[in-house]
Every structure is written in structure tokens, then in C-alpha cells.
Design an enzyme around this catalytic site. Structure first.
Site, PDB file in Angstrom:
ATOM      1  N   ASN A   2      -4.030   4.788  -5.014  1.00 56.77           N
ATOM      2  CA  ASN A   2      -4.192   5.530  -3.828  1.00 56.77           C
ATOM      3  C   ASN A   2      -4.572   6.602  -3.554  1.00 56.77           C
ATOM      4  OD1 ASN A   2      -1.572   4.165  -3.414  1.00 56.77           O
ATOM      5  ND2 ASN A   2      -1.292   3.882  -4.674  1.00 56.77           N
TER       6      ASN A   2
ATOM      7  N   MET B 184       0.887  -0.993   0.355  1.00 57.55           N
ATOM      8  CA  MET B 184       0.219  -0.244  -0.009  1.00 57.55           C
ATOM      9  C   MET B 184       0.961   1.222   0.024  1.00 57.55           C
ATOM     10  SD  MET B 184      -0.985   0.051   3.923  1.00 57.55           S
ATOM     11  CE  MET B 184      -2.525   1.398   3.421  1.00 57.55           C
ATOM     12  N   CYS B 185       0.017   2.354  -0.660  1.00 61.28           N
ATOM     13  CA  CYS B 185       0.940   3.148  -0.640  1.00 61.28           C
ATOM     14  C   CYS B 185       2.474   3.461  -1.694  1.00 61.28           C
ATOM     15  CB  CYS B 185       1.596   4.081   0.897  1.00 61.28           C
ATOM     16  SG  CYS B 185      -0.197   4.317   1.718  1.00 61.28           S
ATOM     17  N   ARG B 186       2.639   4.619  -2.116  1.00 66.32           N
ATOM     18  CA  ARG B 186       4.119   5.076  -2.262  1.00 66.32           C
ATOM     19  C   ARG B 186       4.693   6.361  -2.453  1.00 66.32           C
ATOM     20  NH1 ARG B 186       5.244   0.741  -5.475  1.00 66.32           N
ATOM     21  NH2 ARG B 186       5.099   0.181  -3.494  1.00 66.32           N
TER      22      ARG B 186
END
Length: 259
Positions: A41, A1-3
Site C-alpha cells: 500500500n 486493496m488498501c487498508r
């Protein structure tokens, strides 16, 4: 999850790294190429940067998707900096924290982001609460797992640990308390970068007076190098160092002295 992404280099508009490249962080918010967990995201974003002569970073954070924020595009066009950290947050369960849960988290000269998750949150963190001074728990920026991870890292930094040491120690503690955690952490003070890989992707690009550390490449430059899983990365404008994080979490006491 997330960047997430951190950049050290010559002074440049924020958009040079966050919007202009073909696979920049903004595009990664809806079309990441190497994200191992999650898909979109869209639950918040943020960027922190450093202005000349000021050791404390500025931040811009919002709760919604980055592609819908026209002010962010203007900010990226006109604000210039030699160092930044930015992140987009994976779609997650509804909560009251809004932009307070969006990275980067900040304390003193530091900017921090967590790409991952603590399984069983918040129950998994109960054995670790005693590691923090009571005031640190009261000052949590949000009630999400990433804010708690930042509190653990920040406490180590305030005790005098080096950035890489603080990240590695927090990863070991969290992985022992919550097996199966994903703990890709990213930290900068505007002069150096420290990061960990623990369950998701991380890459770096070094050269031409710049160092970029990111969840995934923002273009097809062949100099991008993938960081192996369970690795500690430390970097400055002159280069990058990699050190393996033990695949066996050290058996250290969960109870650490609070100073």
C-alpha cells in the site's frame, strides 16, 4: 486493496492507533496480515481528524508511501483527537490525481474511505452518472473509482439518508452496475462510524471507552472481532451493531431522482 481505520474514543495522539501498535496502519502499508487483494500500500495515504469545537475535520494526505513521510510521524506524535479516519492506498496504475486520490475524502463533517475496486472502471460507472447532480460530477476530487463512490455516498447523505442507509444503498447500486466490485466502505462524522464489508476484511474492537473499526487488527488483543462479509456495521462510542447486507443485490432502478 488498501487498508483503513476509524477510531472513536478518548482524546489521544493520532499515533496511538496509527503508529504505536505492532501491526498499526503504517506497518500495514508494507506488511498487511489480512489483505485479500494487492500487496503493498504505497500509492498514497491520508488521515483526517476532529478538533474540539470544530465540526469540520482536518486532513493530511500525500501521494507517496506513508513510511517515507517524516512529517506524518511528527503529526502523529503531537496531534490529539477523539476521532479519526486514516487509510493507506494500494499500489495501482499511474495517474495524474496524486494525493487527491488518497483517502480520506471529505464533505461537511464527513470523512470517507473505500477499500476495494470497481471492475471495468470507468466504463462500469457510465449508467450511474445520471444519479448525481451535474455539479457533483464536476466536483469529483479525483478521477479514480473511490472518488466516484464517495460522490454517490455523499449525495445520499445530503438527501437526508442516515450513514448506514447511505452506505448500504450505494453498495447495492454499485454491485448491480459493476458485478464483482469490492466495496468495503468506511464513514465517520466524528461521533459515529458506519462501514460495509463486501469483498475484503473488516474487524472491530470495542471497550475502554473506545470503538475502533479497521481492515485488520493492529495488535493481538483477543477482543478484536471479525465482521462477516456482506455486512453493514454501525457504531458509536457505546457499541457496535451489525446487519447483514443481502447477498442478492436488490433490483432497484438504476435511475434515481436527483434533488
Amino acid at each position: 486493496m488498501c487498508r483503513h481505520i476509524a477510531v472513536l474514543g478518548p482524546k489521544a495522539p493520532l499515533g496511538r492507533h496509527l503508529m504505536d501498535p505492532p501491526y498499526a496502519l503504517v506497518r500495514q502499508s508494507w506488511a498487511p496480515r489480512r489483505q485479500c487483494h494487492g500487496t503493498v500500500n504505497a500509492d498514497g495515504f491520508g488521515v483526517g481528524w476532529y478538533a474540539p469545537g470544530d465540526p469540520l475535520p482536518a486532513r493530511y494526505r500525500r501521494a507517496g508511501p506513508v513510511w517515507a513521510d517524516e512529517s506524518f510521524a511528527d503529526l502523529c506524535r503531537v496531534v490529539r483527537s477523539r476521532a479519526l479516519l486514516a487509510a493507506v492506498r494500494d499500489a495501482t496504475l499511474a495517474g495524474p490525481d496524486a494525493e487527491a486520490a488518497a483517502a480520506p475524502f471529505a464533505g461537511g463533517p464527513w470523512l470517507f474511505s473505500h477499500n476495494g475496486a470497481l471492475p471495468g472502471w470507468p466504463d462500469c460507472a457510465a449508467p450511474l452518472v445520471s444519479l448525481l447532480p451535474p455539479v457533483a460530477s464536476l466536483r469529483l476530487a479525483a478521477r479514480c473509482d473511490s472518488a466516484f463512490v464517495w460522490a454517490l455516498v455523499e449525495h445520499r447523505l445530503l438527501r437526508g439518508e442516515r450513514p448506514g442507509q447511505a452506505l448500504a444503498g450505494a453498495v447495492a447500486t454499485l454491485a448491480r452496475a459493476a458485478p464483482g466490485s469490492r466495496l468495503n466502505l468506511l464513514l465517520t462524522d466524528g461521533a459515529s462510524i458506519a462501514a460495509t464489508t463486501w469483498g475484503d476484511s473488516l474487524w472491530y474492537l470495542a471497550g475502554d471507552g473506545r470503538t475502533v473499526v479497521a481492515s485488520e487488527p493492529y495488535d493481538d488483543d483477543p477482543r478484536w472481532t471479525e465482521v462477516p462479509d456482506r455486512t453493514l456495521l454501525t457504531a458509536d462510542r457505546t457499541g457496535v451493531t451489525l446487519c447483514p447486507l443481502s447477498s442478492r443485490v436488490p433490483r432497484v432502478p438504476l435511475k434515481e431522482p436527483v434533488q
